[in-house]
Every structure is written in C-alpha cells, then in structure tokens.
Design an enzyme around this catalytic site. Structure first.
Site, PDB file in Angstrom:
ATOM      1  N   TYR A   1       0.712  -1.260   0.027  1.00 41.78           N
ATOM      2  CA  TYR A   1       0.247  -0.005   0.012  1.00 41.78           C
ATOM      3  C   TYR A   1       0.819   1.014  -0.105  1.00 41.78           C
ATOM      4  O   TYR A   1       1.480   1.624   0.942  1.00 41.78           O
ATOM      5  CB  TYR A   1      -0.947   0.083   1.163  1.00 41.78           C
TER       6      TYR A   1
ATOM      7  N   LEU B   1     -17.888  -1.888   1.780  1.00 45.21           N
ATOM      8  CA  LEU B   1     -18.651  -1.034   1.292  1.00 45.21           C
ATOM      9  C   LEU B   1     -18.538  -1.017  -0.314  1.00 45.21           C
ATOM     10  O   LEU B   1     -18.869  -0.038  -1.200  1.00 45.21           O
ATOM     11  CB  LEU B   1     -18.100   0.479   1.782  1.00 45.21           C
TER      12      LEU B   1
END
Length: 305
Positions: free
Chosen positions: A57, A206
């Site tokens: 990341y 989500l």
C-alpha cells in the site's frame, strides 16, 4: 464498540476495524498524511483496536503512517499487515519462492511499522503457486515459533486456494472480499471458515465506496483511482441496486452503516475493515457497531436484490 474473537487465534478485535489501503495514496485519489494519522487516531479513540495494512500500500507509505499511530499504544492494538505483492509481477513465475524471502518481507514490514512483532500476518498473494504457498507456510511456522507473529492467514477470494493453503490446518485468519454487492463468499468460503474456526476479516464491505450511496451513474473517477477501470455497464447496474437499498436507510442509520451491518450479521465474520481517509468517514463507519444489527426482514430484502 463491540468485540469479537478472531477465530482460533483467540485475539479479541473490534468488529469494525480500520483498513489502511486508501491512506497509502496510490489507488484512491489524493491523501494528506497528517489527516490520515488523525483519522486512525480518531478510530482508536472510538474503540477500534484492529488496524490492517500491507507492505504494497503506497509502496510502504501506509505502514509508515500506521507506525505513527502505534507510538505509546502498541500493546493495545491488534496489528495486521500483508506481504507477497510488493515487487511481484503477478505472473505465474514465483517471486516469494523461499521462506527466507517471505521472512525478509516480514522483517521489512516490522521495520516500517516500528514494532518487533505482529498480531496477524497475511499472505497477500491471492492465487496458488506451489512454491510460494509452501514458502509462506514454512515461514509462518518459523515466525510463530520465534514469537514474532501470533496468527497467520491468507487474503483470497478463491475457495480452492484457501483449502490448499489450509491443508495442514495452518490458517488462523482469512481476509476476503464480501459485501451486499458481492456475496460469493457465502457459498463455500464462509461456511468452511466456520467449520475450521478460521477468523474472517472482510475487506471491501462498502464495495469501494459504492455502498455509501454517494455515486450516481454520471460519477467519473480519474487520476490514480482504481475505480476508473470499472466496467461502466456493471457500475450502472450497481448504482441501480444501491438506489433500491436506500429504502432501508433510517434517521439513525446511513447506507454505509447498513452495508457494514450486513456483513457483520454473518456468523462467520469476525470484523469488517472499511477504509477511511478522514475523521468523519471513520465516525460513520464506527457507528455501524451497535445493536441490534439488521432484522430478518431487512436481510431478506437485501438478499432479494
């Protein structure tokens, strides 16, 4: 905040965690490092004790930021990171093909995070390549024996690969993509994890922001945002489903909280790890951890879509 046991690891984790991919700044639009640190600190203050990151990341940026959160409270945080994708070509040829390479990546993560142990370490390679699978399993065994990690697992949506990875019963935790808009894990993966007492950490609850209800069919993604590669026909179909879900929104429950409560309603799930770049996003996510969760009628309506 409600807490759950992370499978056979026995770790007690907040059922809403913090997913630190977005703050890496390489896939979700611009970020501000100080704002990211404040968002994580706010999550901690609201009861979140489970933070998940990965070496890939932001090419280590996310882990460096999580390091700032850990200062003075390492023993009160359940910390997870992942290895295996940093520098990987994602071609069939193995890259992390020896235990030494896996342990080297693990040690690099420890250095960036400023800690001498991890609570959870995941193999981030989601496809099966025999040499890499064996290398991770052997490295996991050594890292556990040396007291450097408390629980290990794999991040994948491939049931056959999960079974292969767990052939010696070595998997403590699975990280899997699961949401209202992607219920594939309900078929085989989640029941298997229940039987094997494998803790389940849900990424994508989500659906990359779709389930916040903030997008329209005209929404466009630019820059380094991974969502710019979505198929537009698929995106339009998902927006239509989300519009129907808005019937379940209540005065004290926004759509994103509904989506989080959906995955938390599955008995196999230990935690969901939505991303958050701001304190407001974190506050909204954390408020999903309350009782009651969804009713049987609400769950039935969601499944009918």
């Amino acid at each position: 905040m409600e807490f759950r046991t992370l499978g056979k690891s026995g770790l007690q984790i907040s059922e809403v965690g913090f997913g630190a991919w977005a703050i890496g700044g390489d896939a979700w639009g611009p970020v501000d490092d100080q704002q990211s640190i404040r968002a994580m600190q706010h999550a901690y203050e609201l009861g979140v004790n489970f933070f998940d990151t990965a070496d890939v990341y932001g090419d280590g940026r996310s882990e460096h930021l999580v390091r700032e959160l850990l200062k003075g409270k390492r023993d009160r945080i359940i910390l997870a990171t992942k290895g295996g994708l940093l520098g990987h070509t994602r071609k069939p040829e193995p890259i992390y093909d020896t235990p030494a390479k896996v342990i080297g990546a693990f040690e690099d993560s420890l250095q960036r995070l400023g800690t001498d142990y991890l609570d959870v370490y995941f193999c981030h390679i989601w496809w099966h390549q025999e040499q890499e699978t064996e290398a991770f399993l052997t490295a996991f065994e050594q890292l556990k024996r040396d007291g450097k990690v408390r629980a290990v697992g794999v991040s994948t949506d491939d049931f056959a690969y999960l079974q292969t990875f767990n052939r010696y019963g070595a998997v403590d935790v699975l990280q899997v993509d699961y949401s209202i808009l992607n219920r594939a894990a309900e078929g085989e993966i989640l029941p298997y994890c229940e039987r094997e007492q494998i803790g389940v950490v849900v990424r994508g609850p989500l659906q990359k922001g779709l389930l916040t209800g903030k997008f329209t069919k005209e929404t466009m993604f630019t820059g380094n945002d991974v969502r710019q590669h979505w198929d537009r026909a698929w995106f339009t179909e998902q927006v239509d489903k989300v519009e129907q879900l808005k019937q379940l929104v209540q005065a004290d429950r926004i759509l994103g909280q509904l989506a989080l409560q959906f995955v938390l309603s599955h008995p196999a799930v230990s935690a969901a790890i939505p991303g958050g770049k701001t304190e407001m996003q974190v506050s909204e996510n954390v408020q999903a951890s309350r009782r009651p969760l969804l009713t049987e009628e609400e769950l039935a309506f969601i499944r009918s879509l």
